[in-house]
Design an enzyme around this catalytic site. Structure first.
Site, PDB file in Angstrom:
ATOM      1  N   GLU A   4       0.795  -1.234   0.000  1.00  0.00           N
ATOM      2  CA  GLU A   4       0.000   0.000   0.000  1.00  0.00           C
ATOM      3  C   GLU A   4       0.827   1.282   0.000  1.00  0.00           C
ATOM      4  O   GLU A   4       0.742   2.065   0.954  1.00  0.00           O
ATOM      5  CB  GLU A   4      -0.970   0.014   1.184  1.00  0.00           C
ATOM      6  CG  GLU A   4      -1.972  -1.119   1.150  1.00  0.00           C
ATOM      7  CD  GLU A   4      -3.098  -0.952   2.169  1.00  0.00           C
ATOM      8  OE1 GLU A   4      -3.047  -0.022   2.993  1.00  0.00           O
ATOM      9  OE2 GLU A   4      -4.026  -1.779   2.140  1.00  0.00           O
TER      10      GLU A   4
ATOM     11  N   GLU B 128      -5.173  -8.680   0.752  1.00  0.00           N
ATOM     12  CA  GLU B 128      -5.783  -8.368   2.051  1.00  0.00           C
ATOM     13  C   GLU B 128      -7.273  -8.151   1.859  1.00  0.00           C
ATOM     14  O   GLU B 128      -7.692  -7.509   0.899  1.00  0.00           O
ATOM     15  CB  GLU B 128      -5.236  -7.063   2.667  1.00  0.00           C
ATOM     16  CG  GLU B 128      -3.893  -7.177   3.289  1.00  0.00           C
ATOM     17  CD  GLU B 128      -3.405  -5.861   3.903  1.00  0.00           C
ATOM     18  OE1 GLU B 128      -4.241  -5.040   4.350  1.00  0.00           O
ATOM     19  OE2 GLU B 128      -2.192  -5.655   3.917  1.00  0.00           O
TER      20      GLU B 128
HETATM   21  C1  BGC Z   1      -2.776  -2.402   5.905  1.00  0.00           C
HETATM   22  C2  BGC Z   1      -2.712  -3.167   7.199  1.00  0.00           C
HETATM   23  C3  BGC Z   1      -3.803  -2.686   8.134  1.00  0.00           C
HETATM   24  C4  BGC Z   1      -5.137  -2.955   7.487  1.00  0.00           C
HETATM   25  C5  BGC Z   1      -6.338  -2.544   8.329  1.00  0.00           C
HETATM   26  C6  BGC Z   1      -4.164  -2.145   5.399  1.00  0.00           C
HETATM   27  O1  BGC Z   1      -4.266  -0.821   5.026  1.00  0.00           O
HETATM   28  O2  BGC Z   1      -1.966  -2.995   4.929  1.00  0.00           O
HETATM   29  O3  BGC Z   1      -1.441  -3.014   7.743  1.00  0.00           O
HETATM   30  O4  BGC Z   1      -3.723  -3.245   9.393  1.00  0.00           O
HETATM   31  O5  BGC Z   1      -5.225  -2.281   6.265  1.00  0.00           O
HETATM   32  O6  BGC Z   1      -6.348  -1.170   8.572  1.00  0.00           O
END
Ligand code: BGC
Length: 438
Positions: free
Chosen positions: A160, A353
């Protein structure tokens, strides 16, 4: 309603689809005393920066308890574990030994290691405003690849860069806490350059299967009014296309290239170095309207900013404990939109993610969130988007940056007093889903 949705059988994903979970070093490792400091250590030491005043000095103590975490991964039955290598730890004597042990333990448990090479914990001596940081990153990547390359299944250059630029350097709510607004753009360019140089460094070290983890979400205009549409387009350009266009088609969106430092045309050739797959972190869409002299609220702070757009509420949707709207179908929209925009320039996609923050160990809302998003992902696959894997954020409740320990994204509950790990209902649900997929 939730129950009915969850008990419908999950459609089958293509054979070989990669199921995993993700974490990052600073958020789980702890053991800050046996590594060099990062910008996040400096930031969290400043009063008022982190909501609950906490730091990640101990976090989940995964540095010492990684065997427990690997056992949890094996019990869950995931194919892969995405974790990040901490650059400040690699810079410390014996730092790489830890990752060597972790990678061995994962391989022994039949879990494929997927390594993120930068997840925001920059060594304090470095600065993304400096072009040289990109070359330093490539050197660091070579060191890691030499040591772990024989066992790592997939590499992720950066996590990100959009959030790291926006939150860390434009708005100042993440480390290193700068409020440069549009003067933060070089931070984006230098990270993208670092990505391209890292791809080359990995290939030179004989490593393959390389991607990036960019955050993306559909941007919805608040109305059909020209001013709202224009604001939404600008937001989309700044948060989405600024990070995908250079990597996938070797161009900045209109008007951006001239704001970037250095020989941008030459750099874009590096940035567009071919990758094997494209990682997307998806959480929620954003509704955007014309500017309203907005106040930005983040992590309990609020301050006035002059932005050419305002983020509006998405109504009639459930929200997570973080207040993020739950909109699974926006994931299908995002993926089909990507395939349409980039065509055959888009390599296979991995969702690197996806997840949500909710309290409690009987986390039915998390189950509903994941169920809805995995079904939405399947609809994208059916529509012809070449998606090859899905990673849940996150294995464990962990240090959630400026929110401290107040947000719980884990499939596994962490007691931050005792460091005891307790699998939540969602852990068992995902385990059963993975079994049924095989
Ligand atoms: C990030 C994580 C973060 C997650 C939830 C993403 O933006 O890569 O490190 O914990 O979102 O906020």
């Amino acid at each position: 309603m939730i129950r009915r949705m969850v008990t419908n059988p999950m459609p089958q994903f293509p054979a070989g689809f990669l199921w995993g979970v993700s974490t990052s070093a600073h958020q789980i490792e702890g053991a800050a005393d046996v590594r060099e400091p990062s910008v996040w250590d400096v930031f969290t030491a400043e009063p008022g920066r982190v909501k609950d005043g906490s730091t990640a000095a101990v976090a989940c103590d995964s540095y010492h308890r990684y065997h427990e975490d690997v056992a949890l991964l094996a019990g869950l039955g995931v194919d892969a574990y995405r974790f990040s290598v901490s650059w400040p730890r690699v810079d410390s004597p014996g730092g790489l030994d830890f990752y060597d042990r972790l990678v061995d333990a994962l391989c022994a448990a039949g879990v494929r290691p997927v390594v993120t090479l930068f997840h925001w914990d920059l060594p304090v001596a470095l600065d993304w405003l400096e072009r040289d940081t990109a070359s330093r990153f490539a050197d660091h990547v070579s060191v890691v690849a030499e040591r772990l390359g024989d066992r790592v299944a997939k590499w992720i250059t950066l996590n990100e860069p959009a959030e790291h630029t926006l939150l860390g350097h434009a708005l100042g709510v993440h480390a290193p806490g700068r409020r440069l607004m549009f003067d933060a753009l070089p931070v984006a360019h230098h990270q993208l350059l670092a990505h391209g140089l890292a791809v080359r460094a990995l290939r030179a070290a004989g490593a393959g299967d390389i991607g990036i983890a960019n955050s993306h979400g559909p941007t919805w205009a608040a109305s059909e009014k020209p001013e709202d549409r224009e604001a939404a387009e600008f937001y989309d350009l700044l948060l989405n296309r600024l990070f995908s266009d250079p990597v996938l088609i070797g161009r900045y969106p209109e008007g951006i290239g001239e704001l970037m430092p250095g020989d941008v045309e030459a750099d874009l050739k590096v940035i567009a170095e071919p990758i094997d797959w494209y990682g997307i972190n998806y959480y929620a869409p954003t509704r955007v309207g014309a500017p309203q002299g907005a106040e930005i609220e983040f992590g309990g702070l609020s301050f006035p900013v002059e932005l050419p757009f305002t983020v509006r509420e998405i109504e009639d949707r459930p929200v997570t404990d973080f207040g993020w709207p739950v909109v699974p179908e926006a994931l299908t929209e995002l993926l089909t939109g990507f395939a349409g925009r980039y065509g055959d320039r888009l390599p296979p996609v991995l969702i690197t993610e996806n997840g949500c923050s909710y309290e409690g160990v009987d986390d039915q809302e998390r189950i509903a969130y994941l169920d809805g998003h995995i079904r939405a992902l399947h609809r994208a696959v059916e529509a012809g988007v070449d998606v090859r894997g899905y990673f849940v954020w996150s294995l464990l409740d962990n240090f959630e940056w400026a929110e401290g320990y107040a947000r719980r994204f884990g499939l596994v509950h962490t007691d931050f007093e005792t460091l005891e790990r307790t699998p939540k209902a969602s852990y068992t649900w995902l385990r059963d889903l993975l079994r049924a997929q095989r």
